[in-house]
Write a protein that holds these residues in place. Structure first.
Motif, PDB file in Angstrom:
ATOM      1  N   ILE A 122       2.567  -7.324   5.142  1.00  0.00           N
ATOM      2  CA  ILE A 122       1.917  -6.126   4.619  1.00  0.00           C
ATOM      3  C   ILE A 122       2.875  -4.948   4.761  1.00  0.00           C
ATOM      4  CG2 ILE A 122      -0.059  -4.574   4.845  1.00  0.00           C
ATOM      5  CD1 ILE A 122      -1.626  -6.989   5.935  1.00  0.00           C
ATOM      6  N   LEU A 123       3.180  -4.310   3.638  1.00  0.00           N
ATOM      7  CA  LEU A 123       4.139  -3.211   3.596  1.00  0.00           C
ATOM      8  C   LEU A 123       3.406  -1.922   3.269  1.00  0.00           C
ATOM      9  CD1 LEU A 123       6.956  -4.984   1.520  1.00  0.00           C
ATOM     10  CD2 LEU A 123       6.332  -5.291   3.923  1.00  0.00           C
ATOM     11  N   ILE A 124       3.526  -0.939   4.152  1.00  0.00           N
ATOM     12  CA  ILE A 124       2.800   0.322   3.999  1.00  0.00           C
ATOM     13  C   ILE A 124       3.802   1.464   3.884  1.00  0.00           C
ATOM     14  CG2 ILE A 124       1.202   1.918   5.113  1.00  0.00           C
ATOM     15  CD1 ILE A 124      -0.180  -0.489   6.356  1.00  0.00           C
ATOM     16  N   VAL A 125       3.712   2.196   2.784  1.00  0.00           N
ATOM     17  CA  VAL A 125       4.628   3.295   2.493  1.00  0.00           C
ATOM     18  C   VAL A 125       3.878   4.620   2.565  1.00  0.00           C
ATOM     19  CG1 VAL A 125       6.081   4.347   0.720  1.00  0.00           C
ATOM     20  CG2 VAL A 125       6.112   1.863   1.057  1.00  0.00           C
ATOM     21  N   GLY A 126       4.453   5.586   3.247  1.00  0.00           N
ATOM     22  CA  GLY A 126       3.851   6.912   3.307  1.00  0.00           C
ATOM     23  C   GLY A 126       4.226   7.617   4.599  1.00  0.00           C
ATOM     24  N   TYR A 158       0.880  -1.180   0.000  1.00  0.00           N
ATOM     25  CA  TYR A 158       0.000   0.000   0.000  1.00  0.00           C
ATOM     26  C   TYR A 158       0.912   1.222   0.000  1.00  0.00           C
ATOM     27  CZ  TYR A 158      -2.981   3.730   1.784  1.00  0.00           C
ATOM     28  OH  TYR A 158      -3.636   4.926   1.950  1.00  0.00           O
ATOM     29  N   VAL A 159       0.614   2.199  -0.851  1.00  0.00           N
ATOM     30  CA  VAL A 159       1.468   3.383  -1.000  1.00  0.00           C
ATOM     31  C   VAL A 159       0.605   4.644  -1.030  1.00  0.00           C
ATOM     32  CG1 VAL A 159       3.052   4.619  -2.533  1.00  0.00           C
ATOM     33  CG2 VAL A 159       3.269   2.132  -2.251  1.00  0.00           C
ATOM     34  N   ALA A 160       1.026   5.653  -0.288  1.00  0.00           N
ATOM     35  CA  ALA A 160       0.436   6.993  -0.382  1.00  0.00           C
ATOM     36  C   ALA A 160       1.512   7.987   0.029  1.00  0.00           C
ATOM     37  CB  ALA A 160      -0.782   7.128   0.516  1.00  0.00           C
ATOM     38  N   ARG A 161       1.430   9.207  -0.486  1.00  0.00           N
ATOM     39  CA  ARG A 161       2.415  10.214  -0.072  1.00  0.00           C
ATOM     40  C   ARG A 161       2.338  10.401   1.438  1.00  0.00           C
ATOM     41  NH1 ARG A 161       1.571  16.055  -2.413  1.00  0.00           N
ATOM     42  NH2 ARG A 161       1.642  14.851  -4.336  1.00  0.00           N
ATOM     43  N   ASN A 162       1.103  10.526   1.947  1.00  0.00           N
ATOM     44  CA  ASN A 162       0.867  10.554   3.380  1.00  0.00           C
ATOM     45  C   ASN A 162      -0.298   9.635   3.705  1.00  0.00           C
ATOM     46  OD1 ASN A 162       2.765  12.483   4.711  1.00  0.00           O
ATOM     47  ND2 ASN A 162       1.907  13.906   3.208  1.00  0.00           N
ATOM     48  N   LEU A 163      -0.265   9.043   4.879  1.00  0.00           N
ATOM     49  CA  LEU A 163      -1.260   8.054   5.274  1.00  0.00           C
ATOM     50  C   LEU A 163      -2.491   8.788   5.806  1.00  0.00           C
ATOM     51  CD1 LEU A 163       1.203   5.594   7.068  1.00  0.00           C
ATOM     52  CD2 LEU A 163       0.518   5.651   4.651  1.00  0.00           C
ATOM     53  N   GLU A 164      -3.539   8.848   4.995  1.00  0.00           N
ATOM     54  CA  GLU A 164      -4.704   9.665   5.341  1.00  0.00           C
ATOM     55  C   GLU A 164      -5.941   9.137   4.628  1.00  0.00           C
ATOM     56  OE1 GLU A 164      -3.756  13.635   4.003  1.00  0.00           O
ATOM     57  OE2 GLU A 164      -2.642  12.848   2.297  1.00  0.00           O
ATOM     58  N   PRO A 165      -7.127   9.567   5.074  1.00  0.00           N
ATOM     59  CA  PRO A 165      -8.378   9.023   4.518  1.00  0.00           C
ATOM     60  C   PRO A 165      -8.538   9.232   3.019  1.00  0.00           C
ATOM     61  CG  PRO A 165      -8.816  10.085   6.612  1.00  0.00           C
ATOM     62  CD  PRO A 165      -7.381  10.398   6.268  1.00  0.00           C
ATOM     63  N   TYR A 166      -8.035  10.343   2.464  1.00  0.00           N
ATOM     64  CA  TYR A 166      -8.214  10.604   1.035  1.00  0.00           C
ATOM     65  C   TYR A 166      -7.693   9.453   0.177  1.00  0.00           C
ATOM     66  CZ  TYR A 166     -10.019  15.310   0.083  1.00  0.00           C
ATOM     67  OH  TYR A 166     -10.831  16.400  -0.086  1.00  0.00           O
ATOM     68  N   ARG A 167      -6.658   8.795   0.652  1.00  0.00           N
ATOM     69  CA  ARG A 167      -6.078   7.671  -0.078  1.00  0.00           C
ATOM     70  C   ARG A 167      -6.439   6.328   0.581  1.00  0.00           C
ATOM     71  NH1 ARG A 167      -5.632  10.214  -4.797  1.00  0.00           N
ATOM     72  NH2 ARG A 167      -3.771  11.503  -5.026  1.00  0.00           N
ATOM     73  N   GLY A 168      -7.546   6.327   1.332  1.00  0.00           N
ATOM     74  CA  GLY A 168      -8.098   5.071   1.829  1.00  0.00           C
ATOM     75  C   GLY A 168      -7.300   4.405   2.923  1.00  0.00           C
ATOM     76  N   PHE A 169      -6.454   5.147   3.629  1.00  0.00           N
ATOM     77  CA  PHE A 169      -5.616   4.523   4.655  1.00  0.00           C
ATOM     78  C   PHE A 169      -6.456   3.901   5.767  1.00  0.00           C
ATOM     79  CE2 PHE A 169      -3.231   5.079   8.712  1.00  0.00           C
ATOM     80  CZ  PHE A 169      -2.290   4.082   8.495  1.00  0.00           C
ATOM     81  N   THR A 170      -7.523   4.572   6.184  1.00  0.00           N
ATOM     82  CA  THR A 170      -8.344   4.027   7.267  1.00  0.00           C
ATOM     83  C   THR A 170      -8.987   2.712   6.848  1.00  0.00           C
ATOM     84  OG1 THR A 170     -10.169   5.445   6.527  1.00  0.00           O
ATOM     85  CG2 THR A 170      -8.790   6.286   8.291  1.00  0.00           C
ATOM     86  N   THR A 171      -9.458   2.628   5.616  1.00  0.00           N
ATOM     87  CA  THR A 171     -10.035   1.380   5.109  1.00  0.00           C
ATOM     88  C   THR A 171      -8.978   0.288   5.068  1.00  0.00           C
ATOM     89  OG1 THR A 171     -11.655   2.602   3.777  1.00  0.00           O
ATOM     90  CG2 THR A 171     -11.234   0.318   3.161  1.00  0.00           C
ATOM     91  N   MET A 172      -7.783   0.625   4.609  1.00  0.00           N
ATOM     92  CA  MET A 172      -6.708  -0.361   4.496  1.00  0.00           C
ATOM     93  C   MET A 172      -6.358  -0.949   5.854  1.00  0.00           C
ATOM     94  SD  MET A 172      -4.663  -2.023   2.596  1.00  0.00           S
ATOM     95  CE  MET A 172      -3.275  -3.101   2.936  1.00  0.00           C
TER      96      MET A 172
END
Length: 405
Positions: free
Chosen positions: A247-251, A217-231
């Protein structure tokens, strides 16, 4: 040609285009930016600074507008200096998002202006009212209309616009659609290729390969706009049903879009307080150097990409180019690229169970989904390949310059 790029975060969307134009000895390329730590060969960087910050006492609706005016004014001063030095650009290429393009045509009315039309904020039908659990109040609706003031002024003044996707073009006022061309920035598919022998080192010293069950999972920042809470809410079921999965999370922990949580320092801390995860199997990697980012995606078994109806991330197309199977949200920016079951998989943005179920099904029988991943790369090769996109961008630029002549 004499070309001026304007983007506060050099190179922004112009990494490849500015490099391409600068390679010709016949071109003079200037890049106006805030960034002082980035350079492109044969490109002259000129830095600007704001005269001051926006007033803290200004009406809240107008804060971003004043900020845009200050950015536009700072850039206008540099453009005026170029004019005094008899440097008359053949074309100006700019991102209007921060207001930098506001006064370009006032300084150089005879020079074609090409805007990067990345997004246009509207209160309904896009990101602002997407989450039904957080409907916008009237204050947010009114503030959003004013938020696009500088974008509208920049759109009106530019000669042509360029949007990376059809959906991003569609969110701009319809009256201006005829002047906006859809051309993506491009994905370097030669550099971003699948590698069956790729390996990736985890922080605990474990080395994972294509044979391991790796969820990314990748996002510039970990936030709801990019579905981080769902993930995060999907993680416990994934780990329970696939005991060997990692599970590898980038952001990062900052805020790119939307706002931070009210009861925690950042969304990562908030979600980990809500959802306990096995930290021996779930790795928060922060920001990665680009070479490690690509190696991670090369070993990915399933790459989860979730987004509001907002700007499509480069990372999704890069993951597809690298051979990762993308499990994306059923939202318009993603649906423009991915057809479920053909070149990727689609799930409900708001459903952790749907995300987990789809990830688990892929991990259970990765060979059954291998052709979908291969088709995903073919999609990027056909529609978003860098050489093809650069050719289109160059054709647009040359047509604008010839039109000026």
């Amino acid at each position: 040609m004499k070309i001026v790029f304007i983007h506060q975060n050099m190179p922004g969307q112009y990494k490849h285009l500015a490099t391409k134009l600068a390679q010709s000895a016949d071109n003079q390329v200037i890049f106006i930016t805030k960034r002082k730590d980035r350079d492109i060969p044969r490109v002259k960087r000129i830095n600007y600074e704001l005269a001051r910050e926006p007033s803290k006492t200004i009406h809240q609706y107008l804060y971003r507008t004043e900020d845009a005016v200050l950015h536009g004014q700072a850039v206008a001063r540099i453009l005026l200096q170029l004019r005094r030095e008899n440097f008359i650009p053949d074309i100006i290429i700019t991102h209007p998002g921060w207001g930098e393009a506001l006064f370009a045509k006032d300084v150089f009315p005879e020079t074609p202006l090409l805007n990067h039309c990345e997004f246009y904020y509207q209160a309904r039908g896009q990101d602002i009212d997407f989450d039904p659990s957080q409907p916008p109040d009237m204050d947010a609706i009114l503030r959003t209309r004013i938020r696009s003031t500088h974008l509208l002024l920049s759109l009106e003044s530019c000669d042509r616009g360029l949007s990376p996707t059809q959906w991003q073009r569609s969110v701009h006022p319809k009256i201006y659609h005829p002047k906006i061309t859809v051309i993506h920035e491009g994905v370097d598919t030669n550099a971003l290729q699948p590698d069956p022998d790729a390996t990736f080192d985890l922080p605990d010293g474990t080395v994972v390969t294509r044979q391991d069950e790796v969820v990314t999972y990748v996002a510039r920042n970990l936030e709801p706009y990019r579905g981080f809470t769902t993930m995060v809410r999907a993680i416990p079921r994934i780990c329970e049903e696939r005991p060997n999965a990692k599970i590898l999370i980038v952001g990062g922990d900052g805020i790119s879009y939307g706002s931070g949580p009210k009861d925690a320092a950042n969304w990562r801390e908030k979600m980990l307080a809500e959802v306990p995860v096995d930290r021996s199997r779930v790795f928060f990697l922060g920001y990665l150097p680009y070479d490690r980012f690509t190696r991670m995606l090369q070993v990915s078994s399933a790459h989860v990409y979730l987004t509001y109806p907002f700007v499509l991330s480069w990372s999704m197309l890069e993951a597809m180019s690298l051979g990762a199977l993308v499990i994306g949200s059923r939202t318009k920016p993603v649906e423009e690229v991915i057809s479920h079951g053909q070149n990727g998989l689609l799930v409900d943005f708001f459903s952790p169970d749907a995300v987990a179920k789809q990830v688990v099904s892929v991990l259970e029988d990765r060979s059954a989904f291998a052709e979908i991943a291969r088709t995903g790369r073919r999609t990027v090769l056909r529609k978003y390949d860098l050489a093809h996109c650069l050719k289109q961008q160059m054709a647009l630029i040359h047509s604008m310059v010839r039109g000026r002549a």
